[in-house]
Enzyme design. Sequence first.
Site, PDB file in Angstrom:
ATOM      1  N   TYR A  51       0.828  -1.220   0.000  1.00 18.53           N
ATOM      2  CA  TYR A  51       0.000   0.000   0.000  1.00 18.53           C
ATOM      3  C   TYR A  51       0.860   1.268   0.000  1.00 18.53           C
ATOM      4  CZ  TYR A  51      -3.848  -3.050   1.643  1.00 18.53           C
ATOM      5  OH  TYR A  51      -4.781  -4.036   1.796  1.00 18.53           O
ATOM      6  N   HIS A 109       0.483 -11.475   1.565  1.00 17.89           N
ATOM      7  CA  HIS A 109      -0.555 -10.660   0.910  1.00 17.89           C
ATOM      8  C   HIS A 109      -1.363 -11.431  -0.141  1.00 17.89           C
ATOM      9  CE1 HIS A 109      -1.547  -6.194   0.070  1.00 17.89           C
ATOM     10  NE2 HIS A 109      -2.580  -6.944  -0.185  1.00 17.89           N
TER      11      HIS A 109
END
Length: 277
Positions: A51, A109
């Site tokens: 992110y 992830h």
Amino acid sequence: MTTIPTVSLSSGGTMPALGLGTSGLQGPEGAAIVSQALADGYRLIDTAAQYNNETAVGAGLRDSGVARDEVVITSKVAGGSQGREATRTGVNESLRRLGVDYVDLMLIHWPNPSRGLATETWKTLLDIQSEGLVRTVGVSNFRPEQLAGLHQATGVWPAVNQIQLSPALARRDAVAFNAEHGIVTEAWGPLGTREGLLDQFVLRKIAAKHCTTPATVALHWGILQGYVVIPKSKNADRLRQNLSVTDIELDSEDLSAIATLDLGEDAAWDARTHEEW
Ligand code: A2P
């Protein structure tokens, strides 16, 4: 202040059933939103190396003045950091950017099967957990057979599997598999905005009946199923609104109507082919 329910983790301890998603929240604005959320009562903040905002999340945490040990910080090992040495480096870099000496929950992830490194990454996370740099380890976006692969190699199930999940993507088989193996299901995209969930007449009608918003109904549904939900918002009013999910009570008629909103597994991103770096 609203009391947020908690869920139990197989690794011991609990985590809040509602937290703040931070994908897309960046820089000083991102830090201010994280700080505001903590002031409002959020105690779970979900970030990821991918992110590009761990520095902002760390700044928001410090600015809030809330004690580090009162907050559950989740981060994730990015696709490019899979593998033994790269995972170690990736976790250390996340800690450095966040400015913390441990992360509460560290997830892989995406499985990214084309590289075949998920198992090695999982083994490394278990080592790092035993060293105390991360309290709990889990995964994100793993399908049942991909979870089974990790268990087969190590004898350890992830404590958490964070998946794309909302009334529009109910993922019945995935959540049943998680539950069967003591894995907490965490929902990303719990408002189903990509699927246009909040505009659905069925949801709007239930919200009107309970004098609340479609978003509140969607989040309440998730918590009722025992999931952890992590809605994201850049808006101060919606941040607070999303905390008020325990103030309503859905009945069996509502739940039956919500079940009709499921678009089916094929509408979810498929982690056999969808990869992220
Ligand atoms: P905004 O930041 O303008 O509030 P995600 O699915 O990644 O969690 O993203 C949630 C999306 O839904 C964001 O774009 C956010 O926009 C929006 N959102 C968050 N809370 C609410 C709410 N209570 N009502 C309507 N939209 C919301």
